[in-house]
Design a protein around this motif. Structure first.
Motif, PDB file in Angstrom:
ATOM      1  N   THR A  81       0.706  -1.059  -0.223  1.00  0.00           N
ATOM      2  CA  THR A  81      -0.034   0.031  -0.107  1.00  0.00           C
ATOM      3  C   THR A  81       0.710   1.230   0.099  1.00  0.00           C
ATOM      4  OG1 THR A  81      -0.163   0.024   2.414  1.00  0.00           O
ATOM      5  CG2 THR A  81      -1.965  -1.194   1.104  1.00  0.00           C
ATOM      6  N   GLY A  82       2.160   1.070   0.058  1.00  0.00           N
ATOM      7  CA  GLY A  82       2.970   2.290  -0.252  1.00  0.00           C
ATOM      8  C   GLY A  82       3.229   3.147   0.868  1.00  0.00           C
TER       9      GLY A  82
ATOM     10  N   ALA B 155       9.698  -3.311   3.584  1.00  0.00           N
ATOM     11  CA  ALA B 155       9.653  -3.559   2.021  1.00  0.00           C
ATOM     12  C   ALA B 155       8.443  -3.766   1.439  1.00  0.00           C
ATOM     13  CB  ALA B 155      10.898  -5.006   2.019  1.00  0.00           C
ATOM     14  N   ARG B 156       7.657  -4.476   1.963  1.00  0.00           N
ATOM     15  CA  ARG B 156       6.251  -4.648   1.638  1.00  0.00           C
ATOM     16  C   ARG B 156       5.507  -3.386   1.343  1.00  0.00           C
ATOM     17  NH1 ARG B 156       3.426  -7.131   5.953  1.00  0.00           N
ATOM     18  NH2 ARG B 156       2.502  -5.053   6.255  1.00  0.00           N
ATOM     19  N   GLU B 157       5.810  -2.270   2.182  1.00  0.00           N
ATOM     20  CA  GLU B 157       5.162  -1.049   2.023  1.00  0.00           C
ATOM     21  C   GLU B 157       6.105  -0.282   1.112  1.00  0.00           C
ATOM     22  OE1 GLU B 157       2.083  -0.297   2.954  1.00  0.00           O
ATOM     23  OE2 GLU B 157       1.673  -2.342   4.088  1.00  0.00           O
ATOM     24  N   GLY B 158       7.035  -0.559   0.537  1.00  0.00           N
ATOM     25  CA  GLY B 158       7.640   0.320  -0.520  1.00  0.00           C
ATOM     26  C   GLY B 158       8.901   0.661  -0.364  1.00  0.00           C
TER      27      GLY B 158
ATOM     28  N   LEU C 183       5.657   4.207  13.486  1.00  0.00           N
ATOM     29  CA  LEU C 183       6.556   5.193  13.737  1.00  0.00           C
ATOM     30  C   LEU C 183       7.416   5.603  12.689  1.00  0.00           C
ATOM     31  CD1 LEU C 183       7.504   3.678  17.409  1.00  0.00           C
ATOM     32  CD2 LEU C 183       6.098   5.856  16.943  1.00  0.00           C
ATOM     33  N   ALA C 184       7.869   4.767  11.891  1.00  0.00           N
ATOM     34  CA  ALA C 184       8.684   4.813  10.698  1.00  0.00           C
ATOM     35  C   ALA C 184       7.925   5.861   9.747  1.00  0.00           C
ATOM     36  CB  ALA C 184       9.313   3.627  10.106  1.00  0.00           C
ATOM     37  N   SER C 185       6.789   5.476   9.476  1.00  0.00           N
ATOM     38  CA  SER C 185       6.036   6.055   8.428  1.00  0.00           C
ATOM     39  C   SER C 185       5.672   7.502   8.496  1.00  0.00           C
ATOM     40  CB  SER C 185       4.852   5.205   7.888  1.00  0.00           C
ATOM     41  OG  SER C 185       3.745   5.638   8.882  1.00  0.00           O
ATOM     42  N   ASP C 186       5.038   8.341   7.604  1.00  0.00           N
ATOM     43  CA  ASP C 186       4.635   9.671   7.827  1.00  0.00           C
ATOM     44  C   ASP C 186       3.517   9.711   8.564  1.00  0.00           C
ATOM     45  OD1 ASP C 186       6.802  10.409   6.424  1.00  0.00           O
ATOM     46  OD2 ASP C 186       5.997  10.467   4.492  1.00  0.00           O
TER      47      ASP C 186
END
Ligand SMILES: NC(=O)c1ccc[n+]([C@@H]2O[C@H](COP(=O)([O-])OP(=O)(O)OC[C@H]3O[C@@H](n4cnc5c(N)ncnc54)[C@H](O)[C@@H]3O)[C@@H](O)[C@H]2O)c1
Length: 262
Positions: free
Chosen positions: A2-3, A28-31, A232-235
């Motif tokens: 899903t990016g 990785a699955r999330e891009g 936590l790592a994502s925006d």
């Protein structure tokens, strides 16, 4: 996919391990492009293969987080493979004997601090300039432990480092917030990984003993930690810094029976 980690470049220490490997696969699955940094070539290669099998982008890097030069080289390797680093997950952990302060050797004490704490410090030291250069800020996720919140018999080295990670996380968050570089920690409770084999013999034994001690009545999975790291790592966590996210099945909110000293 899903990016949620699209255009991110992540370095993951202990990336060949139970939690680190699942975080790597999730990112990785999330891009994200991920560098699996681990002292074990075989374990790092296995995680890379499992990511590539699903069309993800990953490379292995063998390092000992005790060595500043190797930590610096890991960041350079990530840059040369994928571009500037946006994300760092620190998870490498030393295997050290269970002892109290009288019986733990100075050598083992220093080795525990060096891997579990200085290793995190060193990776931040070299990753943050790369995050700055990315022009988009960055996110550090430090894997601490519920044992950083409460004491455990005979684990003076481990517990001390995990508590220190909580505060190191806050200070880094404070120092770099103005550059949009966030720093948070995760405190897992008992998670079903091979790390428990040394202590409990089998994962089943560990789950049977530790599960009932948790508010949720079971041990956690690596996916449950990876989902927290992803947030936590994502925006999506763009206004979250200096926090410790407890992924512990409620372990630290009640006075459960602790395992006897090993
Ligand atoms: N499993 C749990 O119940 C649990 C609970 C709380 C916290 N944690 C924390 O989560 C993190 C990962 O734990 P895990 O259960 O996945 O352990 P694990 O043993 O599966 O993974 C640890 C990884 O670190 C690597 N490593 C060890 N020393 C290293 C070094 N000097 N340099 C580079 N890599 C090194 C190992 O090769 C291994 O792949 C650790 O920080 C641990 O303290 C785990």
């Amino acid at each position: 996919m899903t990016g949620r980690m699209k255009n991110k470049v992540a370095v993951i220490t202990g990336g060949g391990g139970g939690i680190g490997g699942e975080v790597a696969r999730t990112f990785a699955r999330e891009g994200a492009s991920v560098l699996i940094a681990d002292i074990s070539q075989a374990q790092a290669d296995k995680v890379v293969a499992s990511i590539k099998e699903h069309g993800g982008s990953a490379a292995a890097f063998v390092l000992d987080v005790n060595d500043p030069k190797q930590c610096e080289a890991a960041i350079k390797a990530a840059e040369s493979h994928f571009g500037h680093v946006t994300t760092l997950m620190n998870g490498a952990v030393a295997v050290t004997p269970d002892q109290n302060v009288e019986n733990l050797s100075l050598e083992d004490w220093e080795r525990t601090l060096r891997t579990n704490l200085t290793g995190y410090f060193l990776m931040c030291k070299y990753a943050i300039p790369s995050m700055r250069a990315s022009g988009h800020g960055g996110s550090v996720v430090n894997i601490a432990s519920s044992h950083g919140h409460y004491a455990l018999h005979g684990r003076i080295g481990y517990c001390t480092t995990k508590a220190a990670i909580h505060h190191m996380t806050r200070v880094i968050a404070l120092d770099y917030g103005h550059e949009n570089i966030r720093c948070n920690s995760i405190s897992p409770g008992p998670i079903d990984t091979d790390r428990v084999l040394r202590r409990f013999g089998t994962r089943e034994k560990s789950n049977a003993l530790r599960g009932p001690m948790q508010v949720l009545g079971r041990t956690g999975t690596v996916a449950e930690v990876a989902n927290a790291a992803l947030f936590l790592a994502s925006d999506e966590a763009s206004f979250v810094t200096g926090a410790d996210l407890r992924v512990d099945g409620g372990q630290t909110i009640w006075k459960s029976k602790q395992p006897e000293r090993a």
